[in-house]
Design a protein around this motif. Structure first.
Motif, PDB file in Angstrom:
ATOM      1  N   SER A 171       1.976  -3.879  15.028  1.00  0.00           N
ATOM      2  CA  SER A 171       1.343  -3.704  13.725  1.00  0.00           C
ATOM      3  C   SER A 171      -0.166  -3.795  13.905  1.00  0.00           C
ATOM      4  N   PRO A 172      -0.934  -2.791  13.469  1.00  0.00           N
ATOM      5  CA  PRO A 172      -2.382  -2.863  13.664  1.00  0.00           C
ATOM      6  C   PRO A 172      -3.005  -3.936  12.786  1.00  0.00           C
ATOM      7  N   GLY A 173      -4.115  -4.488  13.255  1.00  0.00           N
ATOM      8  CA  GLY A 173      -4.802  -5.520  12.494  1.00  0.00           C
ATOM      9  C   GLY A 173      -4.232  -6.893  12.773  1.00  0.00           C
ATOM     10  N   ASP A 174      -4.804  -7.891  12.107  1.00  0.00           N
ATOM     11  CA  ASP A 174      -4.409  -9.287  12.283  1.00  0.00           C
ATOM     12  C   ASP A 174      -4.246  -9.951  10.926  1.00  0.00           C
ATOM     13  N   PRO A 205     -10.974  -2.846   9.435  1.00  0.00           N
ATOM     14  CA  PRO A 205     -11.065  -1.464   9.899  1.00  0.00           C
ATOM     15  C   PRO A 205     -10.160  -1.250  11.104  1.00  0.00           C
ATOM     16  N   ILE A 206      -9.251  -0.315  11.001  1.00  0.00           N
ATOM     17  CA  ILE A 206      -8.379   0.040  12.112  1.00  0.00           C
ATOM     18  C   ILE A 206      -8.953   1.307  12.739  1.00  0.00           C
ATOM     19  N   SER A 260       1.228   1.185  15.298  1.00  0.00           N
ATOM     20  CA  SER A 260       0.417   1.155  16.521  1.00  0.00           C
ATOM     21  C   SER A 260       0.802   2.271  17.483  1.00  0.00           C
ATOM     22  N   LEU A 261       2.053   2.704  17.473  1.00  0.00           N
ATOM     23  CA  LEU A 261       2.434   3.836  18.318  1.00  0.00           C
ATOM     24  C   LEU A 261       1.778   5.121  17.820  1.00  0.00           C
ATOM     25  N   GLY A 262       1.650   5.265  16.497  1.00  0.00           N
ATOM     26  CA  GLY A 262       0.926   6.402  15.962  1.00  0.00           C
ATOM     27  C   GLY A 262      -0.527   6.405  16.381  1.00  0.00           C
ATOM     28  N   LEU A 263      -1.141   5.228  16.359  1.00  0.00           N
ATOM     29  CA  LEU A 263      -2.528   5.123  16.809  1.00  0.00           C
ATOM     30  C   LEU A 263      -2.650   5.440  18.294  1.00  0.00           C
ATOM     31  N   GLY A 289      -8.554   1.493   6.561  1.00  0.00           N
ATOM     32  CA  GLY A 289      -8.799   0.066   6.380  1.00  0.00           C
ATOM     33  C   GLY A 289      -7.553  -0.582   5.810  1.00  0.00           C
ATOM     34  N   LYS A 290      -7.148  -1.691   6.381  1.00  0.00           N
ATOM     35  CA  LYS A 290      -5.899  -2.340   5.985  1.00  0.00           C
ATOM     36  C   LYS A 290      -6.204  -3.611   5.199  1.00  0.00           C
TER      37      LYS A 290
END
Length: 485
Positions: A119-122, A357-358, A321-324, A339-340
């Motif tokens: 999962s992107p971000g924290d 920001p991702i 994250s795989l898409g990124l 932005g998440k």
């Protein structure tokens, strides 16, 4: 203090500094309470932490991490995990389902950050003195208590009631009098399902053990399935590829074919399920995706491609994250994907966490940086949509063709009700630089074409594919098409 929606544009635009080396987390202010944790101390992460958003408190004691699902009226024990790795300033835990959680120090700040692999971000953590009082006593599991926790969970976390014209308080007033000690499981399930049916949200589900399961997509769309995927892959190979076959990767979830006019066709039916790993771990999926991309985007192929069609019209989602990771093979410079933010105040549905920001950063090695046409439909769901959003501002240009995506972007917040039933709901937004989200209606195409309709099949057509081939062949600049902001 969580940011309001009106602040999203300023905050997210400023956060673009991350592309040139800033840190989204480092830019956040230190909490007024407490002191930065000593990352060199033994078991520095031990203690009780409250997560910004997500209705979650967690405890760390030595090698054990335990989560608690909280609302203002409840506290239920959630998932747990065991320490699997320790490094300076961070500690990693792995759950029984192979979910990997890393807690790390934020330099100079009182809090910590938790990262969920895939999962992107924290997610921001702040120390609290102890668990909420409700965590220390048995939770009632009767029908009324189950109803109340269900309603309260949506009340404190769901971000889209206003956008969808739903008065959630009126829903409670209508349905709660129907629930009492004599209510059967079937009746309770029917009531809970009717409460959320008007949301038409594919990220909302109810799994009632032995009683039923509720889930639905947006009206007029079809939820992806393996049968649908197999049928449409065969149609594409017969019609679009003239009887040729896609080169298959990742257990058939990824397919590629070279096309005439030096174009390429990349089909992605999901962002996960790429391996025989029984845990379907992010690390295993990421490694398999890397192998596929290395074979597809070779230096020779990327040098000769004049255009790339990426087909996510049938895509059931998975890991953002795989898409990124794929997007990072389609650019030669960093750019903002989205932005998440997370709903952050149980009493204020307009309050969200600071936008993270991702960013898509170019990966080393061969990359394709020319024009891209993205094919979408109402069966482009979840991570398929965040991937589509991540390509909107791609420096090499991209254009969307087909139909609007499903309209669900958030990670699914999984909760357990007092009676043991499982529910899921969204609590995040993925925003453009101007602060716009596409939750609900989905991301619209720039060129609208029918997608796999009876008429298309009856006339042996694939209008979206044909439009993509034509646009790329003509040399039209995809970036010039109007973008929704």
């Amino acid at each position: 203090m969580p940011l309001r929606n009106s602040s999203a544009r300023t905050a997210l635009t400023a956060a673009l500094l991350v592309i040139t080396g800033g840190s989204a987390l480092g830019a956040q202010p230190a909490s007024a309470a407490g002191h930065p944790p000593d990352a060199t101390a033994s078991h520095w992460a031990d203690g009780t932490w409250r997560m910004d958003g997500y209705g979650t408190v967690l405890t760390i004691a030595g090698d054990h991490l335990q989560t608690y699902q909280t609302t203002s009226i409840s506290c239920l024990k959630g998932d747990d995990a065991q320490r699997s790795h320790t490094a300076p300033g961070s500690v990693t835990f792995t759950g029984p389902d192979a979910t990997v959680l890393t807690v790390r120090v934020l330099p100079g700040q009182a809090g910590a950050a938790l990262h969920v692999d895939g999962s992107p971000g924290d997610r921001m953590l702040h120390r609290v003195p102890s668990l909420p009082a409700d965590c220390g006593r048995p939770a009632p599991a009767d029908r009324v208590a189950t109803f109340d926790v269900f309603w309260q969970t949506f009340e404190e976390n769901y971000p889209f009631f206003a956008a969808k014209g739903i008065d959630w308080h009126a829903v409670r007033e209508h349905y709660r009098p129907q629930i009492n000690a004599r209510t059967s499981d079937a009746q309770l399930f029917a009531v809970l399902s009717e409460m959320v049916r008007p949301l038409y949200d594919a990220h909302v589900h109810i799994a009632a053990k032995g009683t039923g399961r509720f889930a639905q997509g947006r009206p007029g769309t079809v939820v992806p399935s393996s049968e649908l995927d197999d049928r449409l892959r065969a149609y594409i190979e017969e019609r679009d590829l003239g009887g040729g076959q896609l080169r298959s990767y990742a257990k058939g979830r990824i397919g590629y074919a070279d096309l005439p006019n030096s174009q390429g066709y990349l089909r992605i039916s999901g962002f996960g399920g790429y391996t025989d790993d029984p845990d379907d771990s992010y690390a295993a999926n990421s490694a398999e995706l890397q192998r596929a991309l290395d074979d597809i985007l070779t230096p020779e192929r990327t040098a000769r491609l004049s255009g790339l069609i990426i087909d996510v019209r049938i895509n059931g989602g998975g890991s953002d994250s795989l898409g990124l990771q794929i997007a990072s093979r389609l650019t030669d410079r960093g750019y903002l994907a989205y932005g998440k933010v997370t709903r952050d105040d149980p009493a204020d549905p307009s309050a969200f966490t600071r936008p993270q920001p991702i960013v898509v950063q170019p990966t080393p090695g061969a990359r394709y940086t020319g024009p891209v046409a993205v094919l979408t439909s109402g069966s482009t769901v979840s991570a398929g949509e965040t991937f589509t959003q991540a390509l909107m501002d791609r420096p090499g240009g991209s254009v969307r063709i087909g139909q609007s995506t499903q309209g669900v972007f958030s990670d699914v917040l999984e909760r357990t009700l007092p009676n043991g039933w499982q529910i899921g709901l969204p609590n995040e937004e993925f925003r453009t630089p101007s602060g716009r989200t596409f939750d609900g209606p989905g991301i619209p195409p720039q060129y609208r074409e029918p997608v796999f309709t009876d008429e298309e099949f009856g006339h042996h057509r694939d209008s979206a594919y044909d439009r993509a081939v034509s646009l790329l062949k003509s040399g039209a600049r995809p970036a010039a098409a109007a973008r929704p902001r």
